[in-house]
Motif scaffolding. Structure first.
Motif, PDB file in Angstrom:
ATOM      1  N   ALA A  29       0.838  -1.208   0.000  1.00 18.23           N
ATOM      2  CA  ALA A  29       0.000   0.000   0.000  1.00 18.23           C
ATOM      3  C   ALA A  29       0.870   1.255   0.000  1.00 18.23           C
ATOM      4  O   ALA A  29       0.592   2.214  -0.743  1.00 18.23           O
ATOM      5  CB  ALA A  29      -0.938  -0.004   1.201  1.00 18.23           C
ATOM      6  N   ASP A  30       1.922   1.262   0.819  1.00 21.79           N
ATOM      7  CA  ASP A  30       2.838   2.412   0.840  1.00 21.79           C
ATOM      8  C   ASP A  30       3.509   2.596  -0.515  1.00 21.79           C
ATOM      9  O   ASP A  30       3.644   3.717  -1.011  1.00 21.79           O
ATOM     10  CB  ASP A  30       3.905   2.240   1.921  1.00 21.79           C
ATOM     11  CG  ASP A  30       3.349   2.404   3.330  1.00 21.79           C
ATOM     12  OD1 ASP A  30       2.222   2.935   3.483  1.00 21.79           O
ATOM     13  OD2 ASP A  30       4.033   1.982   4.283  1.00 21.79           O
ATOM     14  N   ALA A  31       3.914   1.487  -1.127  1.00 22.52           N
ATOM     15  CA  ALA A  31       4.562   1.554  -2.444  1.00 22.52           C
ATOM     16  C   ALA A  31       3.583   2.054  -3.509  1.00 22.52           C
ATOM     17  O   ALA A  31       3.934   2.900  -4.332  1.00 22.52           O
ATOM     18  CB  ALA A  31       5.103   0.172  -2.830  1.00 22.52           C
ATOM     19  N   MET A  32       2.360   1.541  -3.474  1.00 29.22           N
ATOM     20  CA  MET A  32       1.348   1.951  -4.457  1.00 29.22           C
ATOM     21  C   MET A  32       1.151   3.459  -4.443  1.00 29.22           C
ATOM     22  O   MET A  32       1.033   4.094  -5.484  1.00 29.22           O
ATOM     23  CB  MET A  32      -0.007   1.294  -4.142  1.00 29.22           C
ATOM     24  CG  MET A  32      -0.079  -0.167  -4.431  1.00 29.22           C
ATOM     25  SD  MET A  32      -1.629  -0.896  -3.837  1.00 29.22           S
ATOM     26  CE  MET A  32      -2.810  -0.173  -4.987  1.00 29.22           C
ATOM     27  N   ASN A  33       1.112   4.023  -3.242  1.00 29.96           N
ATOM     28  CA  ASN A  33       0.780   5.437  -3.068  1.00 29.96           C
ATOM     29  C   ASN A  33       2.003   6.336  -2.929  1.00 29.96           C
ATOM     30  O   ASN A  33       1.883   7.465  -2.459  1.00 29.96           O
ATOM     31  CB  ASN A  33      -0.131   5.600  -1.844  1.00 29.96           C
ATOM     32  CG  ASN A  33      -1.495   4.997  -2.077  1.00 29.96           C
ATOM     33  OD1 ASN A  33      -2.051   5.097  -3.160  1.00 29.96           O
ATOM     34  ND2 ASN A  33      -2.030   4.340  -1.067  1.00 29.96           N
ATOM     35  N   SER A  34       3.153   5.869  -3.329  1.00 26.41           N
ATOM     36  CA  SER A  34       4.364   6.680  -3.199  1.00 26.41           C
ATOM     37  C   SER A  34       4.556   7.581  -4.420  1.00 26.41           C
ATOM     38  O   SER A  34       3.966   7.370  -5.471  1.00 26.41           O
ATOM     39  CB  SER A  34       5.582   5.777  -3.010  1.00 26.41           C
ATOM     40  OG  SER A  34       5.785   4.960  -4.140  1.00 26.41           O
ATOM     41  N   GLY A  35       5.378   8.587  -4.233  1.00 27.76           N
ATOM     42  CA  GLY A  35       5.676   9.523  -5.324  1.00 27.76           C
ATOM     43  C   GLY A  35       4.441  10.290  -5.761  1.00 27.76           C
ATOM     44  O   GLY A  35       3.605  10.657  -4.936  1.00 27.76           O
ATOM     45  N   ILE A  36       4.324  10.507  -7.047  1.00 28.70           N
ATOM     46  CA  ILE A  36       3.196  11.278  -7.566  1.00 28.70           C
ATOM     47  C   ILE A  36       1.862  10.555  -7.404  1.00 28.70           C
ATOM     48  O   ILE A  36       0.803  11.137  -7.578  1.00 28.70           O
ATOM     49  CB  ILE A  36       3.379  11.649  -9.057  1.00 28.70           C
ATOM     50  CG1 ILE A  36       3.405  10.395  -9.935  1.00 28.70           C
ATOM     51  CG2 ILE A  36       4.613  12.504  -9.251  1.00 28.70           C
ATOM     52  CD1 ILE A  36       3.289  10.689 -11.423  1.00 28.70           C
ATOM     53  N   TYR A  37       1.904   9.282  -7.047  1.00 31.31           N
ATOM     54  CA  TYR A  37       0.687   8.482  -6.897  1.00 31.31           C
ATOM     55  C   TYR A  37       0.073   8.640  -5.506  1.00 31.31           C
ATOM     56  O   TYR A  37      -0.982   8.092  -5.238  1.00 31.31           O
ATOM     57  CB  TYR A  37       0.995   7.009  -7.165  1.00 31.31           C
ATOM     58  CG  TYR A  37       1.580   6.800  -8.531  1.00 31.31           C
ATOM     59  CD1 TYR A  37       0.750   6.641  -9.623  1.00 31.31           C
ATOM     60  CD2 TYR A  37       2.958   6.803  -8.729  1.00 31.31           C
ATOM     61  CE1 TYR A  37       1.283   6.476 -10.893  1.00 31.31           C
ATOM     62  CE2 TYR A  37       3.491   6.638  -9.998  1.00 31.31           C
ATOM     63  CZ  TYR A  37       2.648   6.479 -11.068  1.00 31.31           C
ATOM     64  OH  TYR A  37       3.170   6.322 -12.321  1.00 31.31           O
TER      65      TYR A  37
END
Length: 179
Positions: free
Chosen positions: A59-67
């Motif tokens: 979940a953290d990876a999915m929502n990282s950066g511009i996402y």
């Protein structure tokens, strides 16, 4: 029966914290496994994240950066996150046909399999949400996948904790033409 199931299936963004059993998940994955694919190539692999450690990392990876601008924050609450890997074609015919027509048949095949999964989940009372806006590179790293792997879609799965909204759909006249 299929008509009511199609109408009942919807995108769920609020989940109960209740876990989803492995047995129920296997039933949904079996529905996906039965999906048709070009030349029966079955170009899908499902990374099912159920543990808190795996879910939080993904979940953290999915929502990282511009996402990470809030669009998919609800994934943190889902009891299950599924990363759907699109595998490379092992059969020449669909690969060649796709090259000639400039079509990624494996992407269509994965979409059909995921739709089978979501419909089975709906039949069992589960909610799901397709997610296409996510940081693929970060999710690959969180899952320990090579850079060459492809994740075209993510899916949340769990027991809905919200009320269904009415479906807004275009009128028939706006989606078809008979010749």
């Amino acid at each position: 029966m299929i008509d009511s199931l199609i109408i009942r299936r919807r995108s769920v963004r609020k989940y109960s914290p209740d876990p989803v059993s492995e047995e129920i998940l296997e039933t949904c994955l079996d529905a996906a496994r039965m999906a048709p694919s070009a030349c029966n190539s079955q170009p899908w692999f499902f990374h099912v994240c159920r543990s808190e450690k795996a879910k939080n990392a993904v979940a953290d990876a999915m929502n990282s950066g511009i996402y990470g601008r809030g669009l998919n924050r609800f994934v943190q609450e889902a009891p299950v996150i599924v990363a759907v890997e699109t595998l490379k074609r092992e059969k020449t015919a669909p690969w060649l046909a796709g090259m000639v027509r400039n079509v990624r048949y494996e992407t269509m095949d994965v979409a059909i399999a995921v739709d089978h999964l979501t419909l089975k989940a709906a039949e069992l009372g589960l909610g799901t949400c397709w997610i296409g806006w996510f940081n693929e590179m970060a999710v690959r790293a969180a899952l320990g996948l090579p850079k060459t792997s492809r994740l075209d879609v993510m899916l949340t799965v769990g027991w809905p904790d919200d009320r269904p909204r009415p479906k807004k759909r275009k009128d028939r006249e706006n989606i078809r033409r008979y010749l």
